[in-house]
Structures are given as structure tokens and as C-alpha cells.
Motif scaffolding. Sequence first.
Motif, PDB file in Angstrom:
ATOM      1  N   LEU A  99     -44.710  30.893  27.481  1.00 15.15           N
ATOM      2  CA  LEU A  99     -43.872  31.526  28.170  1.00 15.15           C
ATOM      3  C   LEU A  99     -43.911  32.995  28.480  1.00 15.15           C
ATOM      4  CD1 LEU A  99     -41.360  31.047  30.661  1.00 15.15           C
ATOM      5  CD2 LEU A  99     -39.961  30.694  28.832  1.00 15.15           C
ATOM      6  N   PHE A 158     -39.625  38.616  38.002  1.00 11.56           N
ATOM      7  CA  PHE A 158     -39.214  37.525  38.433  1.00 11.56           C
ATOM      8  C   PHE A 158     -38.194  36.619  36.792  1.00 11.56           C
ATOM      9  CE2 PHE A 158     -42.053  34.043  37.922  1.00 11.56           C
ATOM     10  CZ  PHE A 158     -41.444  33.038  39.083  1.00 11.56           C
ATOM     11  N   TYR A 202     -35.216  27.947  36.398  1.00 10.97           N
ATOM     12  CA  TYR A 202     -36.083  26.977  36.276  1.00 10.97           C
ATOM     13  C   TYR A 202     -36.028  26.274  35.192  1.00 10.97           C
ATOM     14  CZ  TYR A 202     -39.766  28.838  39.159  1.00 10.97           C
ATOM     15  OH  TYR A 202     -41.035  29.761  39.950  1.00 10.97           O
ATOM     16  N   ARG A 255     -42.614  20.849  44.182  1.00  9.10           N
ATOM     17  CA  ARG A 255     -42.161  22.771  44.571  1.00  9.10           C
ATOM     18  C   ARG A 255     -42.221  23.064  45.895  1.00  9.10           C
ATOM     19  NH1 ARG A 255     -44.877  27.359  40.993  1.00  9.10           N
ATOM     20  NH2 ARG A 255     -43.352  28.520  42.531  1.00  9.10           N
ATOM     21  N   GLY A 273     -45.336  34.619  42.671  1.00 11.02           N
ATOM     22  CA  GLY A 273     -44.276  33.019  42.000  1.00 11.02           C
ATOM     23  C   GLY A 273     -45.234  32.148  41.886  1.00 11.02           C
ATOM     24  N   MET A 274     -45.889  31.915  43.061  1.00 11.78           N
ATOM     25  CA  MET A 274     -47.116  30.660  43.204  1.00 11.78           C
ATOM     26  C   MET A 274     -47.893  30.541  42.105  1.00 11.78           C
ATOM     27  SD  MET A 274     -45.727  29.032  45.584  1.00 11.78           S
ATOM     28  CE  MET A 274     -46.809  27.863  45.824  1.00 11.78           C
ATOM     29  N   LEU A 307     -46.792  32.116  38.697  1.00 10.55           N
ATOM     30  CA  LEU A 307     -46.578  32.483  37.438  1.00 10.55           C
ATOM     31  C   LEU A 307     -45.792  30.806  36.902  1.00 10.55           C
ATOM     32  CD1 LEU A 307     -46.703  35.966  36.488  1.00 10.55           C
ATOM     33  CD2 LEU A 307     -48.472  34.489  36.095  1.00 10.55           C
ATOM     34  N   GLY A 308     -45.519  30.433  38.832  1.00 17.36           N
ATOM     35  CA  GLY A 308     -44.149  29.679  38.848  1.00 17.36           C
ATOM     36  C   GLY A 308     -44.900  28.456  38.058  1.00 17.36           C
ATOM     37  N   ASP A 309     -45.340  28.055  38.036  1.00 17.70           N
ATOM     38  CA  ASP A 309     -46.518  26.190  37.804  1.00 17.70           C
ATOM     39  C   ASP A 309     -46.415  27.060  35.802  1.00 17.70           C
ATOM     40  OD1 ASP A 309     -46.042  25.297  39.707  1.00 17.70           O
ATOM     41  OD2 ASP A 309     -48.374  25.803  40.638  1.00 17.70           O
ATOM     42  N   ALA A 310     -46.871  27.755  36.010  1.00 11.49           N
ATOM     43  CA  ALA A 310     -47.120  27.996  33.937  1.00 11.49           C
ATOM     44  C   ALA A 310     -45.876  27.812  33.585  1.00 11.49           C
ATOM     45  CB  ALA A 310     -47.395  29.227  33.818  1.00 11.49           C
ATOM     46  N   VAL A 311     -44.653  28.477  34.160  1.00 11.81           N
ATOM     47  CA  VAL A 311     -43.022  29.252  33.518  1.00 11.81           C
ATOM     48  C   VAL A 311     -42.561  27.488  33.519  1.00 11.81           C
ATOM     49  CG1 VAL A 311     -41.040  29.869  34.390  1.00 11.81           C
ATOM     50  CG2 VAL A 311     -43.037  31.333  34.174  1.00 11.81           C
ATOM     51  N   PHE A 312     -42.655  26.870  34.435  1.00 12.95           N
ATOM     52  CA  PHE A 312     -42.491  25.477  34.618  1.00 12.95           C
ATOM     53  C   PHE A 312     -42.185  24.886  33.774  1.00 12.95           C
ATOM     54  CE2 PHE A 312     -40.680  21.182  35.965  1.00 12.95           C
ATOM     55  CZ  PHE A 312     -39.531  21.601  35.853  1.00 12.95           C
ATOM     56  N   GLY A 313     -44.110  24.376  33.589  1.00 12.60           N
ATOM     57  CA  GLY A 313     -44.265  23.704  32.577  1.00 12.60           C
ATOM     58  C   GLY A 313     -43.999  24.548  30.504  1.00 12.60           C
TER      59      GLY A 313
END
Lengths: 215, 215
Positions: free
Chosen positions: A129, A144, A151, A194, B182-183, B185-191
Motif C-alpha cells: 500500500l 489521493f 477505501y 467499481r 485513480g483507476m 492505483l485505486g485497484d492496487a490500494v483496494f487490494g
Amino acid sequence: MRIGELSRRTGVPVPTIKFYVREGLLPAGELTSPNQATYGDGHERRLRLIRSMLGVGGLSLARIAEILAVVDDTSQPVFELMGEVAGTVAAPRPAGSGEPSARARAEVAALGERRGWHVPAGHPDGEALARTLTEAERLGHEGFAVTLDAYAQAAERVAEADLSYVRGLGARDDVLEGVVIGMMLGDAVFGSLRRIAQAEEAGRVYGRGRRGDEE
Amino acid sequence: MRIGELSRRTGVPVPTIKFYVREGLLPAGELTSPNQATYGDGHERRLRLIRSMLGVGGLSLARIAEILAVVDDTSQPVFELMGEVAGTVAAPRPAGSGEPSARARAEVAALGERRGWHVPAGHPDGEALARTLTEAERLGHEGFAVTLDAYAQAAERVAEADLSYVRGLGARDDVLEGVVIGMMLGDAVFGSLRRIAQAEEAGRVYGRGRRGDEE
């Protein structure tokens, strides 16, 4: 069933099935004569799981062997195994290489504090992360990180649903198989949802009707 | 700044920068003499974004060119472009190949109804979701679909945070760049957060303290 029937049902060629048995991924069939073995529903199920881990999960045979060894290990409490299985199936995707910034690590630690999570220094998911946040910083989007709490709440909601699902499976083998499948498929499910939710939210925020293309 | 300075700041070799300019990914520098061009902060930022799309995003040069063309297109309203950028950056990961089952498609349609989402037949994200659910069915876990509403609520929470973030960026270019980032990095953050939250929830459900390893 005979190996030919197992192959027909799963679409996996006979030589491949034999290879998985030799590699220890699939238990050998029960010998009914020196040259004949019979396979059960458990074999069919395990075979489908292996194929799914190879295909959907994109895991290597070595990784799959590790996971199945954990699933089949009856000497440890299921809780210990769950963490191990989940971590092995869904190793964090790399997002940004190199060391995370001190700022990103501090943000992860602060988030852990706020949520009451235990994310000690060096925690692999915490580090992953922090690397992702470092990448955002590098791109001039350190802001961000304001999305982190939302999240995290969403992640908690998903984790509750995951755990509730695997608990309902009851039997130990089913629970661990459920963890493998949930980790593999859950990210894909969430990714699709998403994108749908973003389109809906963008329509709302930017003043377009929810059923915009019917206008 | 001169091209050498741009290279030093971003770690991208000079020939690579020249290649991006020739490919139209990066605007040419401003000529200060017939053989000399000067580059600004906008070039540096664009260069970092290209590298991040290549690395973190795992996108091809052709895909990046498409995305940047949309970002740079000032003739369309930003709302239209957002959907296009988001869809191109984060095309649904394949999870299960082949046709989704009728049951999975019905589940996606019913979910859309319940959430008030517009997911018409053939919607790419809806189809990707249905394929993932079909894979779960094939593995004997059709029950995994019970998690869909919780996942969908979580996705809505994340989408709200994403939109709120990009809206705050103000300027049009920044908004679209924010969508790309956001698209990606967002998936990595959420994972990462999902795995942490699962470990916490598993600790809670299976009767281990939240700070289990301090026991």
C-alpha cells in the motif's frame, strides 16, 4: 469414475491429469486393479480448482502446490491456514517499485491506527500500500491518500461479506477452498463493480441522469 | 529546461524521451534555436504519467496513446471523457473465458435493478462480472454471489471517494489525469486494504484478538 471420464467432465487431457498426480497437486486415484484407478468427486473438484488457479488466478504450478499443501494440512487450526492461503493466492500486485517514501509509510501507519488495524512496520500488505501511495506522490497526486478512509471502510465491508460466506461453508476443506476462490475472484468482482459504480457516480455528480443514455 | 535536465529529473533516457515525442505521446519542446528545445513542468509531469502507465498500469504504448489523446481532447465535455479514460485504463481483467451463464447474467441484471444501476445487456463491465460469477459456479461456489450486494455497496463508497477526489482537482487536465491515476492505483490500494481487512475480520470471527500476535 475412470480417468477418461474425469478428463471428459473437466476438459483436462488425460496426460495432464497424470502430470498433476505425479507433481502431487492431485491425489492419486484409488487402485481397483494394478493398472486401473478410480477417481471421485473430490478429484473432479480439485482438478477444477487447479485449472482455475492456473487460468483466472494466473498462479504458477509451484505456487499452486504450496497453496494446496496448506489447504490439505490438517495439523493446524483453520484460522492460521486462512491467512496463509489468502496471502499466497493474492500476493499484492506490485504498484511502484523501490522503497516506499517515509510519508507514505506514515500514512499507512496512521490509517492502521484510525481503523484499529494491526499493520506493523514491514507488513507485506502495508508495504504494498505504501508503495502505491509513493507512486501517487511521484505523479504529483499525494492528495489521493484522502480517499484512504473511504477505501478502508469499503474493504471492511467486503471482508465481512467474504468471511460470512466462507464461514457458511462449514466443512474445513470447503472453507479453505472458499478462501482460495474468494481471493481469486473477489478482486475481479470488485473491479467490475467499481467501474460500474464510478460511471453511476460520475453521471450523478456531473449532472447527467442515472439512465443517461435514454435521454 | 533542456532535454538532459528533463532526463535527469525523471530518470528517462534522452533517446526514450525523443521516441515518445516522435510517437506523439509527449508534446515537442519549444524551439529556442534550430537545434535546441526547452521543456517545462508539463513535459515532466506527462513523462512521469507515461512511465507510470507503462509500469504500474502495465499498458501498451498504443493504449497509452489512446488515453492521452482523450485527455488532450478539449472538444468534448469532461464527463464524456472520464468514462472513456476510465474504461480504457482499467479494462476488466478476464476472469473465466467464454460465455457467461444465463444464471450469472440474471444475477448481474438483478443486482443492477436493486442498486438502481444502469447495466444494460452487453455492458462490458456487467459481462466481465457475469464471467467471474460463471467461474465461481463452475467451481461449485455459485453461492459466492450472496456477497454481491456488500461488494456493490463497497464499490459505491469507493466511487464516491474517487469522484470527490477528482472533482477537487479543479482544472480539466488535472481531473482527467486524476482519473487515469485513480483507476490505475485505486485497484492496487483496494487490494492491499482488502487483505488487511480480511485478516482483521478473520481474527475477530475466529476468536483471536485484533492484536493477535501480541498474545
